[in-house]
Design a protein around this motif. Structure first.
Motif, PDB file in Angstrom:
ATOM      1  N   ALA A   1       0.763  -1.227   0.020  1.00 13.92           N
ATOM      2  CA  ALA A   1      -0.013  -0.120   0.083  1.00 13.92           C
ATOM      3  C   ALA A   1       0.822   1.195  -0.049  1.00 13.92           C
ATOM      4  O   ALA A   1       0.526   2.301  -0.509  1.00 13.92           O
ATOM      5  CB  ALA A   1      -0.909   0.116   1.194  1.00 13.92           C
ATOM      6  N   ALA A   2       2.034   1.145   0.687  1.00 16.60           N
ATOM      7  CA  ALA A   2       2.889   2.410   0.763  1.00 16.60           C
ATOM      8  C   ALA A   2       3.436   2.592  -0.548  1.00 16.60           C
ATOM      9  O   ALA A   2       3.747   3.658  -1.103  1.00 16.60           O
ATOM     10  CB  ALA A   2       3.979   2.187   1.798  1.00 16.60           C
ATOM     11  N   GLU A   3       3.624   1.588  -1.195  1.00 19.76           N
ATOM     12  CA  GLU A   3       4.360   1.663  -2.657  1.00 19.76           C
ATOM     13  C   GLU A   3       3.252   1.965  -3.576  1.00 19.76           C
ATOM     14  O   GLU A   3       3.640   2.352  -4.883  1.00 19.76           O
ATOM     15  CB  GLU A   3       5.077   0.594  -3.080  1.00 19.76           C
ATOM     16  CG  GLU A   3       6.181  -0.041  -2.090  1.00 19.76           C
ATOM     17  CD  GLU A   3       6.780  -1.388  -2.472  1.00 19.76           C
ATOM     18  OE1 GLU A   3       6.036  -1.936  -3.442  1.00 19.76           O
ATOM     19  OE2 GLU A   3       7.799  -1.710  -1.974  1.00 19.76           O
ATOM     20  N   GLY A   4       1.997   2.067  -3.436  1.00 23.13           N
ATOM     21  CA  GLY A   4       0.882   2.299  -4.119  1.00 23.13           C
ATOM     22  C   GLY A   4       0.192   1.315  -5.013  1.00 23.13           C
ATOM     23  O   GLY A   4      -0.565   1.360  -5.833  1.00 23.13           O
ATOM     24  N   ASN A   5       0.770  -0.051  -4.745  1.00 22.56           N
ATOM     25  CA  ASN A   5       0.189  -1.107  -5.241  1.00 22.56           C
ATOM     26  C   ASN A   5      -0.960  -1.881  -4.489  1.00 22.56           C
ATOM     27  O   ASN A   5      -0.712  -2.613  -3.638  1.00 22.56           O
ATOM     28  CB  ASN A   5       1.286  -2.306  -5.422  1.00 22.56           C
ATOM     29  CG  ASN A   5       1.037  -3.311  -6.492  1.00 22.56           C
ATOM     30  OD1 ASN A   5       0.054  -3.335  -6.669  1.00 22.56           O
ATOM     31  ND2 ASN A   5       2.345  -3.867  -6.722  1.00 22.56           N
TER      32      ASN A   5
ATOM     33  N   CYS B   1     -14.065  -3.590   1.064  1.00 22.24           N
ATOM     34  CA  CYS B   1     -13.402  -3.822  -0.208  1.00 22.24           C
ATOM     35  C   CYS B   1     -12.146  -4.260  -0.018  1.00 22.24           C
ATOM     36  O   CYS B   1     -11.318  -4.648  -0.567  1.00 22.24           O
ATOM     37  CB  CYS B   1     -13.192  -2.436  -0.849  1.00 22.24           C
ATOM     38  SG  CYS B   1     -12.353  -1.172  -0.024  1.00 22.24           S
ATOM     39  N   ASP B   2     -11.690  -4.715   1.376  1.00 25.84           N
ATOM     40  CA  ASP B   2     -10.307  -5.167   1.838  1.00 25.84           C
ATOM     41  C   ASP B   2      -9.165  -4.431   1.407  1.00 25.84           C
ATOM     42  O   ASP B   2      -8.034  -5.097   1.120  1.00 25.84           O
ATOM     43  CB  ASP B   2     -10.277  -6.699   0.794  1.00 25.84           C
ATOM     44  CG  ASP B   2     -11.221  -7.741   1.624  1.00 25.84           C
ATOM     45  OD1 ASP B   2     -11.575  -7.560   2.731  1.00 25.84           O
ATOM     46  OD2 ASP B   2     -11.544  -8.550   1.039  1.00 25.84           O
ATOM     47  N   ALA B   3      -9.354  -3.113   1.307  1.00 22.91           N
ATOM     48  CA  ALA B   3      -8.105  -2.414   0.782  1.00 22.91           C
ATOM     49  C   ALA B   3      -7.515  -2.190   2.319  1.00 22.91           C
ATOM     50  O   ALA B   3      -7.950  -2.497   3.652  1.00 22.91           O
ATOM     51  CB  ALA B   3      -8.692  -1.107   0.733  1.00 22.91           C
ATOM     52  N   TYR B   4      -6.081  -2.060   2.161  1.00 25.74           N
ATOM     53  CA  TYR B   4      -5.331  -1.677   3.355  1.00 25.74           C
ATOM     54  C   TYR B   4      -5.266  -0.251   3.478  1.00 25.74           C
ATOM     55  O   TYR B   4      -4.881   0.585   2.476  1.00 25.74           O
ATOM     56  CB  TYR B   4      -3.904  -2.253   3.220  1.00 25.74           C
ATOM     57  CG  TYR B   4      -3.184  -1.914   4.608  1.00 25.74           C
ATOM     58  CD1 TYR B   4      -2.967  -3.038   5.630  1.00 25.74           C
ATOM     59  CD2 TYR B   4      -2.350  -0.822   4.905  1.00 25.74           C
ATOM     60  CE1 TYR B   4      -2.279  -3.020   6.536  1.00 25.74           C
ATOM     61  CE2 TYR B   4      -1.682  -0.730   5.888  1.00 25.74           C
ATOM     62  CZ  TYR B   4      -1.501  -1.931   6.741  1.00 25.74           C
ATOM     63  OH  TYR B   4      -1.084  -1.583   8.143  1.00 25.74           O
ATOM     64  N   LEU B   5      -5.917   0.445   4.744  1.00 26.95           N
ATOM     65  CA  LEU B   5      -6.188   1.888   4.785  1.00 26.95           C
ATOM     66  C   LEU B   5      -4.878   2.713   5.124  1.00 26.95           C
ATOM     67  O   LEU B   5      -4.207   2.213   6.185  1.00 26.95           O
ATOM     68  CB  LEU B   5      -7.373   2.049   5.539  1.00 26.95           C
ATOM     69  CG  LEU B   5      -8.611   1.208   5.595  1.00 26.95           C
ATOM     70  CD1 LEU B   5      -9.653   1.485   6.847  1.00 26.95           C
ATOM     71  CD2 LEU B   5      -9.089   1.718   4.402  1.00 26.95           C
TER      72      LEU B   5
END
Length: 93
Positions: A19-23, A57-61
């Protein structure tokens, strides 16, 4: 510590890094896999993992990137980009 809980911890770290890398798609896959492992082994997910993932949506916030964090009287409101809201209590005195 069991193999399953170690795997969940590792997937949590990988999701945070992705998530930090934008992937975000890769982070979602890691979150889904960690939840699936917890279900199969009847384990509870770590508190930090639950607080930083969206149930819908299972996103890492990541606050400021794909999540909005607001303080209200007695609770924190975290809103994902998909619109899902989570509320967590806190003592704001």
């Amino acid at each position: 510590m069991s193999i399953a809980s170690e795997r969940i911890e590792r997937l949590s770290e990988l999701a945070r890094e992705a998530a930090a890398e934008g992937n975000h798609d890769r982070a979602r896959r890691y979150v889904r896999r960690a939840r699936r492992i917890a279900e199969r082994n009847r384990l509870s997910l770590p508190r930090q993992f639950v607080r930083y993932t969206c149930d819908r949506c299972d996103a890492y916030l990541r606050p400021g990137a794909n999540a909005r964090v607001r303080l209200r009287t007695g609770h924190v409101v975290v809103t994902c980009d998909c619109g899902e809201q989570d509320r967590y209590p806190y003592d704001g005195q």
